[in-house]
Design a protein around this motif. Structure first.
Motif, mmCIF file in Angstrom:
data_model
loop_
_atom_site.group_PDB
_atom_site.id
_atom_site.type_symbol
_atom_site.label_atom_id
_atom_site.label_comp_id
_atom_site.label_asym_id
_atom_site.label_seq_id
_atom_site.Cartn_x
_atom_site.Cartn_y
_atom_site.Cartn_z
ATOM 1 N N SER A 462 -29.034 -147.140 -35.963
ATOM 2 C CA SER A 462 -28.843 -146.746 -34.562
ATOM 3 C C SER A 462 -28.456 -145.276 -34.455
ATOM 4 C CB SER A 462 -27.747 -147.618 -33.929
ATOM 5 O OG SER A 462 -27.429 -147.162 -32.639
ATOM 6 N N PHE A 464 -27.540 -143.907 -31.444
ATOM 7 C CA PHE A 464 -26.816 -143.720 -30.191
ATOM 8 C C PHE A 464 -25.371 -143.284 -30.418
ATOM 9 C CE2 PHE A 464 -30.237 -146.633 -28.964
ATOM 10 C CZ PHE A 464 -30.720 -145.990 -27.840
ATOM 11 N N GLN A 465 -24.947 -143.167 -31.691
ATOM 12 C CA GLN A 465 -23.602 -142.719 -32.019
ATOM 13 C C GLN A 465 -23.685 -141.407 -32.801
ATOM 14 O OE1 GLN A 465 -24.605 -146.084 -32.793
ATOM 15 N NE2 GLN A 465 -23.911 -146.514 -30.695
ATOM 16 N N ALA A 535 -21.593 -152.841 -30.219
ATOM 17 C CA ALA A 535 -21.549 -151.807 -29.187
ATOM 18 C C ALA A 535 -20.301 -151.933 -28.334
ATOM 19 C CB ALA A 535 -22.789 -151.890 -28.316
ATOM 20 N N GLU A 538 -19.794 -147.434 -22.919
ATOM 21 C CA GLU A 538 -20.184 -146.025 -22.985
ATOM 22 C C GLU A 538 -20.888 -145.685 -24.302
ATOM 23 O OE1 GLU A 538 -16.741 -143.688 -22.224
ATOM 24 O OE2 GLU A 538 -16.452 -144.475 -20.193
ATOM 25 N N SER A 539 -21.606 -146.673 -24.872
ATOM 26 C CA SER A 539 -22.511 -146.459 -26.008
ATOM 27 C C SER A 539 -21.812 -146.128 -27.315
ATOM 28 C CB SER A 539 -23.537 -145.355 -25.685
ATOM 29 O OG SER A 539 -24.289 -145.682 -24.550
ATOM 30 N N GLY A 540 -20.515 -146.380 -27.426
ATOM 31 C CA GLY A 540 -19.844 -146.228 -28.713
ATOM 32 C C GLY A 540 -20.068 -147.467 -29.561
ATOM 33 N N ALA A 541 -19.408 -147.540 -30.720
ATOM 34 C CA ALA A 541 -19.585 -148.687 -31.605
ATOM 35 C C ALA A 541 -18.347 -148.905 -32.454
ATOM 36 C CB ALA A 541 -20.807 -148.484 -32.509
ATOM 37 N N PRO A 594 -17.756 -142.752 -31.870
ATOM 38 C CA PRO A 594 -18.064 -142.367 -30.490
ATOM 39 C C PRO A 594 -19.570 -142.234 -30.267
ATOM 40 C CG PRO A 594 -16.364 -140.962 -31.443
ATOM 41 C CD PRO A 594 -16.967 -141.734 -32.566
ATOM 42 N N PRO A 595 -19.987 -142.217 -29.014
ATOM 43 C CA PRO A 595 -21.423 -142.079 -28.723
ATOM 44 C C PRO A 595 -21.927 -140.677 -29.062
ATOM 45 C CG PRO A 595 -20.149 -142.020 -26.695
ATOM 46 C CD PRO A 595 -19.195 -142.395 -27.788
ATOM 47 N N ALA A 596 -23.214 -140.559 -29.248
ATOM 48 C CA ALA A 596 -23.831 -139.273 -29.558
ATOM 49 C C ALA A 596 -23.558 -138.289 -28.434
ATOM 50 C CB ALA A 596 -25.329 -139.454 -29.764
ATOM 51 N N SER A 598 -20.683 -136.906 -27.930
ATOM 52 C CA SER A 598 -19.273 -136.916 -27.568
ATOM 53 C C SER A 598 -18.511 -135.868 -28.375
ATOM 54 C CB SER A 598 -18.685 -138.304 -27.818
ATOM 55 O OG SER A 598 -17.282 -138.306 -27.619
#
Length: 617
Positions: A462, A464-465, A535, A538-541, A594-596, A598
């Protein structure tokens, strides 16, 4: 006229009381609607779908018998069918016209097996391996104890259970998974046989009876008052002599001439007053003073739709349901805690393997081996049985399924909460603890979706982080090895990370205590377990990974020896060696990524470190 009205009141009151009592007796309808059947054949499973169970409103009562062991469980219909796989079963349907259950055999399509076929030239399994495989197949055929069930019950000979399931939940019946399922099944639903007018009729009859009594007494009183004064007889007159009075015989005293005085008649008023409370008490006793004997004007007396058996809020149609419900997860964690407690006490790695896998199992297996030689060696981290504040199940209808939950020790507030990563590989396997870590004291858990909705499990690649899940372990291992010289150093938050400081201090201590005749080398790398990423908002993980630390101790001079001690010696079985010893530590880690885009850094939420291997070079 009062007597006529009184008699009319008595007649109407009697009719009302009799009619009210009759509603509770001869006119009372059945309290349940039941259908039953005797299932033919010898299939090991019987299923009743939720759509059939909700044919009638109200709770469902099941009476099952016909086998030595009777097992009943219910779960989501999709989960029940997934557990059955390609096993044939009897499906029961409600025949309302004939007031019975109908059984039909269902043969599902074969399930595709992803396991690779054995290569040519591979040796056939031994008798022991074949026997173990057969035993495992028999164990998996028994539905008892599956983590998929929302609830389960078992009895010997017969079972009676009242449940309340919606139309997307089904019931599975079995014996032990190999013997035929119990063949006698009855399902019943409550019927509203309330008699709302029985109470008013009886109470009204009693009231009218009192009115009639009052009218009757008033009539008697009026009749007595209506009698006028009696005409006096002529006792004297001109030319007539006064006649003497004839003495009146006593009516109340007893003598020889007149005998005993006649008994006074009991007052009619007192007799009627005595009858009233007896009649009142009898009538009220027959009504039972129950709510069903009176009209319900609140609108709450109607039979409502069947509630769901869980506390889960149903998700939107387009979103898959969470892997587990709240009560389901509590039962799973309780069972895991019990297995961990028993296995840790008995140092039973086979038992531990029924609820642990991956790094979590490696930690316990090594611990048992060490404690077999060092009695005072500390036991592994216990698994508390109480669910904590964070529960994040994966929202999915497929397998494998993943759940993140935090458990706490209610009896000891000083024990840090433990985060568990639970993975269920297929429908017939239970959830296994892949990772168990103690949370950092100042761990800041990010905002996540409610447990009733669940989260998505992210793929290892993924983007998205700020860092892909499959790169996280290697990057952190590089930070441990190279410190601030690592290319990934700025990605990780050092302030709340106590593990890095502990590793650095431990390495320095071992260097200082090492004799001059030996050398020690340290290394760190990503572990073998696949990363688990769930997930957050706010798209973190939240990502669980593991790394392995290795330390190699070698003698400097040829012929020199080193003498491992403590846990390393116990695990390796080496007391002295000229070759050297390699020790492996497994670190289970839990991060928030954190999400990408950030500006935040990756935070370590918790970790667990344990010696898992030691061997001579």
């Amino acid at each position: 006229m009062r007597f006529v009205l009184a008699i009319l009141a008595f007649v109407v009151a009697a009719a009302m009381i009799v009619l009210g009592i009759a509603q509770h007796t001869i006119f009372l309808g059945p309290s349940t609607y039941a259908v039953n059947t005797t299932v033919k054949g010898d299939l090991p499973y019987t299923v009743i779908s939720g759509e059939e169970l909700t044919e009638q409103p109200g709770q469902q009562s099941l009476t099952v018998s016909g086998s030595d062991e009777v097992f009943l469980a219910y779960g989501r219909t999709a989960d029940v069918l997934a557990w059955l796989g390609d096993s044939p079963y009897n499906a029961l349907t409600v025949d309302s016209e004939n007031d019975s259950l109908k059984a039909s055999v269902v043969t599902p399509e074969p399930v595709e097996n992803d396991e690779a076929a054995p290569e040519e030239g591979t040796e056939p399994p031994t008798e022991e391996e074949q026997a173990a495989a057969e035993a495992e197949a028999v164990a998996q055929a028994n539905p008892a104890g599956s983590d998929l069930w929302l609830a389960e019950y078992s009895e010997e000979g017969a079972l009676v259970q009242t449940i309340s399931v919606p139309d997307d939940v089904s019931v599975i019946l079995a014996s032990n998974g190999t013997d035929p399922a119990p063949d006698r099944v009855e399902v019943s639903w409550p019927i509203d046989n309330a008699t709302p007018w029985a109470g008013p009729l009886i109470a009204g009859g009693i009231l009218l009876l009192l009115v009639g009594l009052v009218l009757y007494l008033l009539g008697i009183q009026n009749m007595r008052r209506s009698r006028g004064p009696r005409r006096k007889s002529v006792t004297a007159g001109p030319g007539m002599e006064k006649m003497p009075k004839v003495p009146k015989p006593s009516r109340y005293k007893s003598d020889k001439q007149h005998g005993s005085a006649p008994k006074r008649k009991r007052s009619i008023r007192k007799s009627m007053i005595a009858i009233v409370p007896i009649t009142l008490a009898s009538a009220l006793a027959l009504t039972g003073c129950s709510a069903s004997s009176w009209p319900d004007f609140s609108g709450n007396g109607q039979v409502t739709a069947t509630p769901t058996p869980t506390d889960a809020v149903l998700p939107e149609d387009e979103q898959p349901p969470p892997a587990v419900s709240g009560p389901q997860l509590k039962r799973i964690v309780s069972q895991i805690s019990g297995v961990a407690l028993e296995a840790d006490a008995a140092r039973d790695a086979t038992l531990a393997a029924t609820r642990f896998s991956g790094p979590a199992l490696d930690e316990r297996t090594a611990n048992y081996a060490i404690r077999g030689k060092l009695a005072d060696y500390a036991q592994p981290t216990p698994i508390p049985a109480s669910a904590g504040g964070l529960t994040l199940p994966e929202a999915t209808e497929t397998w494998p399924r993943t759940v993140l939950t935090v458990v706490t020790d209610d009896t000891d507030a000083s024990v840090a909460p433990t985060a568990l990563i639970l993975v269920q590989e297929n429908p017939r396997s239970n959830y296994l603890v892949q990772s168990a870590v103690r949370l950092e004291p100042d761990a800041q858990i990010p905002d996540v979706a409610p447990a009733t909705i669940g989260s998505a499990r992210l793929p290892p690649e993924s983007t998205f982080q700020i860092l892909q899940p499959n790169q996280l372990a290697e990057a952190y291992a590089d930070v441990i090895t190279n410190g601030d010289q690592s290319a990934h150093f700025d990605l990780f938050d050092a302030e709340g990370d106590s593990l890095r400081a502990a590793i650095a201090a431990d390495r320095q201590t071992k260097k200082d205590e090492l004799p001059t005749t030996a050398t020690i080398e340290f290394a760190a790398a990503a572990g073998d377990a696949a990363p688990v990423a769930l997930a957050t908002n706010e798209s973190g993980a939240i990502v669980a990974v593991d790394i392995v630390e290795t330390e190699v101790v070698k003698p400097v001079d040829t012929g020199a020896k080193i003498e491992p001690a403590g846990a390393i010696s116990a695990l390796s079985g080496v007391t002295e060696t000229e070759k050297g010893v390699q020790s492996t530590y497994t670190d289970q880690l839990l991060f928030y990524v954190p999400p990408a885009g950030s500006s935040e850094t990756i935070r370590l939420l918790g970790f667990s470190q344990a010696l898992t291997k030691a061997a001579e070079l």
